[in-house]
Design a protein around this motif. Structure first.
Motif, mmCIF file in Angstrom:
data_model
loop_
_atom_site.group_PDB
_atom_site.id
_atom_site.type_symbol
_atom_site.label_atom_id
_atom_site.label_comp_id
_atom_site.label_asym_id
_atom_site.label_seq_id
_atom_site.Cartn_x
_atom_site.Cartn_y
_atom_site.Cartn_z
ATOM 1 N N UNK A 134 -3.869 0.656 -13.510
ATOM 2 C CA UNK A 134 -3.531 1.886 -12.800
ATOM 3 C C UNK A 134 -3.429 1.711 -11.299
ATOM 4 N N UNK A 135 -3.923 0.600 -10.792
ATOM 5 C CA UNK A 135 -3.892 0.336 -9.346
ATOM 6 C C UNK A 135 -3.533 -1.124 -9.139
ATOM 7 N N UNK A 136 -2.413 -1.375 -8.423
ATOM 8 C CA UNK A 136 -1.969 -2.753 -8.251
ATOM 9 C C UNK A 136 -2.459 -3.392 -6.976
ATOM 10 N N UNK A 137 -2.588 -2.590 -5.932
ATOM 11 C CA UNK A 137 -3.001 -3.125 -4.637
ATOM 12 C C UNK A 137 -3.936 -2.148 -3.957
ATOM 13 N N UNK A 154 2.475 -7.101 -8.780
ATOM 14 C CA UNK A 154 1.884 -5.788 -8.501
ATOM 15 C C UNK A 154 2.044 -4.859 -9.705
ATOM 16 N N UNK A 155 3.254 -4.803 -10.266
ATOM 17 C CA UNK A 155 3.507 -3.911 -11.400
ATOM 18 C C UNK A 155 2.678 -4.303 -12.615
ATOM 19 N N UNK A 158 0.825 -1.205 0.000
ATOM 20 C CA UNK A 158 0.000 0.000 0.000
ATOM 21 C C UNK A 158 0.862 1.258 0.000
ATOM 22 N N UNK A 159 2.020 1.190 0.682
ATOM 23 C CA UNK A 159 2.953 2.325 0.639
ATOM 24 C C UNK A 159 3.475 2.521 -0.783
ATOM 25 N N UNK A 160 3.774 1.394 -1.433
ATOM 26 C CA UNK A 160 4.246 1.458 -2.811
ATOM 27 C C UNK A 160 3.152 2.007 -3.716
ATOM 28 N N UNK A 161 1.919 1.557 -3.480
ATOM 29 C CA UNK A 161 0.815 2.036 -4.300
ATOM 30 C C UNK A 161 0.587 3.539 -4.094
#
Length: 245
Positions: A193-196, A185-186, A12-15
């Protein structure tokens, strides 16, 4: 695919970073200055066309005036020659009389040419006024374009700084996450546009749809270190105490 719950939550931080980067990219594409500059480019193009036409009109009048001035000079030279011959009084009387008639004709011709020249000069003054007005508009539009370009460049520089900051935060985060999880995820993020997204109160944070009772029951039975995905949008769903499981 398996990943510890804490590792999944770090997705979620990555997202959040990737969402911020996507927003910055959108800001770059939709800067108001881009549309303003496109409109100014069209305005400048139209004004430049007008300027060329106005300049051609002035140039044509200049050529016509120059031609008339040449004709007037020729008439004046002929008058001077005839006046000198008449003043000398030499030659047959018939020839001197003819010179007098010719001088009358030349005076009339000179008057006609000078009237025509005056009319053309008035037209030229009007045409020059039109040209000057267009050139003033061109100068104003160019100043507005330069100002818009400065604003655009300043905003692009600010966006670039923010992007660099976000990317510098993203790199160590990605390096610390399992490679296969980041790859999954990528791939999802590039497609949608949204992985997680969070699973909150039985609702997928990606597609914003409530999960069915059967899906919730399936997820409850799934190990905490198992990566689960939404059946509707296929995004990774991160579970927390607020997931309603």
């Amino acid at each position: 695919m398996k990943a510890e719950p804490e590792v999944q939550r770090r997705l979620l931080d990555l997202q959040a970073i990737d969402t911020a980067l996507a927003q910055l990219a959108h800001r770059r594409r939709t800067l108001p200055e881009r549309a303003e500059l496109e409109a100014l480019a069209r305005e400048l193009s139209a004004l430049e066309d007008d300027r060329v036409r106005a300049q051609v009109a002035v140039d044509d009048l200049d050529r016509d005036i120059a031609r008339l001035e040449k004709d007037i000079d020729q008439v004046r030279a002929r008058k001077t020659k005839d006046e000198d011959r008449l003043a000398a009084g030499t030659g047959p009387a018939r020839e001197l009389e003819a010179l007098q008639h010719e001088l009358v004709s030349l005076n009339r011709r000179q008057g006609d040419l000078e009237d025509a020249e005056l009319e053309l000069m008035e037209q030229r003054e009007t045409a020059q006024g039109v040209l000057d007005g267009i050139e003033a508009k061109l100068a104003d539009a160019r100043e507005r374009r330069a100002a818009a370009e400065r604003r655009r460049d300043d905003k692009l520089a600010d966006i670039a700084k923010e992007e660099d900051f976000k990317k510098s935060a993203r790199r160590p985060l990605v390096a610390d996450l399992p490679a296969d999880l980041v790859t999954l995820y990528d791939r999802i993020r590039e497609d949608s546009g949204l992985g997680a997204a969070l699973l909150t109160a039985g609702r997928c944070g990606g597609c914003r749809l409530d999960l069915s009772g059967a899906d919730l029951a399936r997820i409850r039975k799934t190990a905490q270190d198992e990566v689960v995905r939404c059946e509707e949008c296929r995004r990774i769903m991160v579970r927390t105490n607020e997931s309603g499981l």
